[in-house]
Design a protein around this motif. Structure first.
Motif, PDB file in Angstrom:
ATOM      1  N   ARG A  97     175.781 120.147  22.028  1.00  0.00           N
ATOM      2  CA  ARG A  97     174.896 119.657  23.083  1.00  0.00           C
ATOM      3  C   ARG A  97     175.008 120.490  24.353  1.00  0.00           C
ATOM      4  NH1 ARG A  97     175.104 113.480  24.310  1.00  0.00           N
ATOM      5  NH2 ARG A  97     177.230 114.002  24.941  1.00  0.00           N
ATOM      6  N   VAL A  98     173.886 120.651  25.030  1.00  0.00           N
ATOM      7  CA  VAL A  98     173.829 121.272  26.353  1.00  0.00           C
ATOM      8  C   VAL A  98     173.649 120.127  27.339  1.00  0.00           C
ATOM      9  CG1 VAL A  98     172.643 122.956  27.796  1.00  0.00           C
ATOM     10  CG2 VAL A  98     172.728 123.277  25.325  1.00  0.00           C
TER      11      VAL A  98
ATOM     12  N   CYS B 276     170.697 115.626  28.212  1.00  0.00           N
ATOM     13  CA  CYS B 276     171.204 116.494  27.150  1.00  0.00           C
ATOM     14  C   CYS B 276     170.067 117.179  26.390  1.00  0.00           C
ATOM     15  CB  CYS B 276     172.031 115.682  26.151  1.00  0.00           C
ATOM     16  SG  CYS B 276     173.481 114.884  26.873  1.00  0.00           S
ATOM     17  N   TYR B 277     170.336 118.405  25.977  1.00  0.00           N
ATOM     18  CA  TYR B 277     169.443 119.165  25.124  1.00  0.00           C
ATOM     19  C   TYR B 277     170.239 119.644  23.909  1.00  0.00           C
ATOM     20  CZ  TYR B 277     165.902 119.403  28.806  1.00  0.00           C
ATOM     21  OH  TYR B 277     164.958 119.079  29.745  1.00  0.00           O
ATOM     22  N   PRO B 278     169.582 119.841  22.773  1.00  0.00           N
ATOM     23  CA  PRO B 278     170.315 120.304  21.591  1.00  0.00           C
ATOM     24  C   PRO B 278     170.641 121.789  21.690  1.00  0.00           C
ATOM     25  CG  PRO B 278     167.984 120.123  21.091  1.00  0.00           C
ATOM     26  CD  PRO B 278     168.165 119.576  22.479  1.00  0.00           C
TER      27      PRO B 278
ATOM     28  N   GLN C  19     163.608 114.382  18.364  1.00  0.00           N
ATOM     29  CA  GLN C  19     163.471 113.447  19.483  1.00  0.00           C
ATOM     30  C   GLN C  19     164.749 113.487  20.324  1.00  0.00           C
ATOM     31  OE1 GLN C  19     160.531 111.647  20.069  1.00  0.00           O
ATOM     32  NE2 GLN C  19     159.824 113.004  18.427  1.00  0.00           N
ATOM     33  N   LEU C  20     164.590 113.524  21.648  1.00  0.00           N
ATOM     34  CA  LEU C  20     165.728 113.583  22.559  1.00  0.00           C
ATOM     35  C   LEU C  20     165.960 112.222  23.204  1.00  0.00           C
ATOM     36  CD1 LEU C  20     164.862 116.981  24.302  1.00  0.00           C
ATOM     37  CD2 LEU C  20     166.086 116.563  22.153  1.00  0.00           C
TER      38      LEU C  20
ATOM     39  N   LYS D  69     163.416 103.659  40.528  1.00  0.00           N
ATOM     40  CA  LYS D  69     163.965 103.803  39.190  1.00  0.00           C
ATOM     41  C   LYS D  69     163.064 104.733  38.393  1.00  0.00           C
ATOM     42  CE  LYS D  69     166.303  99.321  39.001  1.00  0.00           C
ATOM     43  NZ  LYS D  69     166.465  98.039  38.255  1.00  0.00           N
ATOM     44  N   ILE D  70     163.680 105.662  37.671  1.00  0.00           N
ATOM     45  CA  ILE D  70     162.938 106.656  36.904  1.00  0.00           C
ATOM     46  C   ILE D  70     163.403 106.611  35.457  1.00  0.00           C
ATOM     47  CG2 ILE D  70     162.401 109.113  36.642  1.00  0.00           C
ATOM     48  CD1 ILE D  70     163.093 109.453  39.606  1.00  0.00           C
ATOM     49  N   THR D  71     162.444 106.618  34.538  1.00  0.00           N
ATOM     50  CA  THR D  71     162.744 106.694  33.113  1.00  0.00           C
ATOM     51  C   THR D  71     162.056 107.921  32.542  1.00  0.00           C
ATOM     52  OG1 THR D  71     162.881 104.283  32.929  1.00  0.00           O
ATOM     53  CG2 THR D  71     162.598 105.529  30.886  1.00  0.00           C
ATOM     54  N   ILE D  72     162.831 108.812  31.934  1.00  0.00           N
ATOM     55  CA  ILE D  72     162.269 109.974  31.267  1.00  0.00           C
ATOM     56  C   ILE D  72     162.379 109.718  29.770  1.00  0.00           C
ATOM     57  CG2 ILE D  72     162.376 112.481  31.002  1.00  0.00           C
ATOM     58  CD1 ILE D  72     163.870 112.618  33.651  1.00  0.00           C
ATOM     59  N   LYS D  73     161.245 109.548  29.121  1.00  0.00           N
ATOM     60  CA  LYS D  73     161.251 109.128  27.721  1.00  0.00           C
ATOM     61  C   LYS D  73     160.290 110.002  26.900  1.00  0.00           C
ATOM     62  CE  LYS D  73     157.599 105.668  28.374  1.00  0.00           C
ATOM     63  NZ  LYS D  73     157.212 104.250  28.179  1.00  0.00           N
ATOM     64  N   ASP D  74     160.137 109.629  25.624  1.00  0.00           N
ATOM     65  CA  ASP D  74     159.251 110.356  24.708  1.00  0.00           C
ATOM     66  C   ASP D  74     159.547 111.850  24.755  1.00  0.00           C
ATOM     67  OD1 ASP D  74     158.054 107.910  24.220  1.00  0.00           O
ATOM     68  OD2 ASP D  74     156.461 108.229  25.681  1.00  0.00           O
ATOM     69  N   ARG D  75     160.826 112.202  24.798  1.00  0.00           N
ATOM     70  CA  ARG D  75     161.237 113.606  24.881  1.00  0.00           C
ATOM     71  C   ARG D  75     161.309 114.182  23.465  1.00  0.00           C
ATOM     72  NH1 ARG D  75     166.623 114.087  26.983  1.00  0.00           N
ATOM     73  NH2 ARG D  75     166.045 116.103  27.861  1.00  0.00           N
ATOM     74  N   SER D  76     160.462 115.156  23.191  1.00  0.00           N
ATOM     75  CA  SER D  76     160.432 115.727  21.847  1.00  0.00           C
ATOM     76  C   SER D  76     160.244 117.231  21.916  1.00  0.00           C
ATOM     77  CB  SER D  76     159.287 115.100  21.034  1.00  0.00           C
ATOM     78  OG  SER D  76     158.035 115.387  21.636  1.00  0.00           O
ATOM     79  N   ILE D  77     160.580 117.903  20.820  1.00  0.00           N
ATOM     80  CA  ILE D  77     160.498 119.353  20.731  1.00  0.00           C
ATOM     81  C   ILE D  77     159.498 119.725  19.644  1.00  0.00           C
ATOM     82  CG2 ILE D  77     161.780 121.456  20.143  1.00  0.00           C
ATOM     83  CD1 ILE D  77     164.271 120.135  21.241  1.00  0.00           C
ATOM     84  N   THR D  78     158.654 120.713  19.932  1.00  0.00           N
ATOM     85  CA  THR D  78     157.714 121.186  18.922  1.00  0.00           C
ATOM     86  C   THR D  78     158.086 122.609  18.506  1.00  0.00           C
ATOM     87  OG1 THR D  78     156.195 121.958  20.637  1.00  0.00           O
ATOM     88  CG2 THR D  78     155.857 119.739  19.810  1.00  0.00           C
TER      89      THR D  78
END
Length: 250
Positions: A110-111, A145-147, A155-156, A176-185
């Motif tokens: 993980r990064v 985190c990033y892979p 999916q992250l 309040k902040i939510t960072i979601k739906d994190r995905s890699i193409t």
């Protein structure tokens, strides 16, 4: 200082803190040899930021100042210098910190964007802006985190961030902040990039919240080469594009 003056001071301090946090989150999370990082110490990446109409609203230079092996893994240090639309350093009274130092930790596969980056930033902001022991800011956030080895369709983890203000023995939720739906193409584009898609939900205690989407392109050995911020209707709000790459010899 009266309660009214304290609140006024706190609200004036809120803008630069949020602006600085936004700038901090924009720094590419990365490691040498991975698509999310410039691969050489001294690499300087210059970006141009534009609004929805394509007008330049700011620039930034991100420089890798150190890559070191530690007991906790590889630590990459990046200096992010914010500039105005003309490429000049920001003045002290603007709504963002001109220089931010970010340290990225690589552990296992993980990064990791560590919490201590936020702790340091908040301490610097309070010292330079507030100058008042009766006012305090607290930021709580998940590690971003990033892979180390990304996979198409991966999916992250969702990231939660909250900020609160303590003044006159009372504590208030600021945002309040939510960072979601994190995905890699899959890789694509001129730079043979990976793209990371994210949805950010901001919920203030008063007023309407906002939902934005972002797409960021990362190239191996370089890091971030382009990013776009879209509103909930999918319309472009802001963009950032890499315009030059240089290696600073020391």
């Amino acid at each position: 200082m009266t309660s009214g003056r304290k609140s006024e001071t706190a609200m004036k301090a809120l803008k630069p803190i949020i602006a600085s946090l936004t700038l901090l989150f924009a720094v590419p999370v990365c490691i040498a040899g991975n698509p999310f990082v410039p691969s050489e110490k001294g690499t300087a990446l210059t970006y141009v930021n534009r609004d929805r109409k394509g007008n330049i609203i700011g620039r930034s230079v991100q420089t890798v100042t150190d890559i070191a092996e530690t007991a906790e893994g590889t630590v990459i240090t990046i200096n992010d210098r914010a500039l105005d639309a003309d490429g000049k350093p920001l003045m002290a009274d603007t709504s963002a910190m001109s220089d931010i130092t970010v340290r990225i930790r690589i552990s296992g596969d993980r990064v990791i964007f560590p919490m201590e980056n936020i702790d340091q930033l908040i301490a610097e902001i309070k010292e330079s802006i507030l100058g008042n022991d009766d006012i305090d800011f607290t930021v709580a956030m998940d590690e971003i985190c990033y892979p180390l080895h990304p996979q198409a369709g991966q999916q992250l983890e969702t990231v939660h961030i909250s900020m609160s203000l303590k003044s006159n023995d009372r504590q208030f939720d600021i945002i309040k902040i939510t960072i979601k739906d994190r995905s890699i193409t899959v890789p694509a584009g001129t730079f043979d990039c990976w793209t990371v898609n994210e949805t950010e939900v901001m919920n203030p205690p008063i007023g309407m919240g906002t939902t934005t989407q972002s797409v960021t392109w990362y190239a191996e050995g370089i890091g971030e080469v382009k990013s776009q911020t879209l509103n909930k209707r999918g319309k472009l709000e802001e963009s950032s594009e890499l315009v030059s790459i240089a290696v600073v010899r020391r």
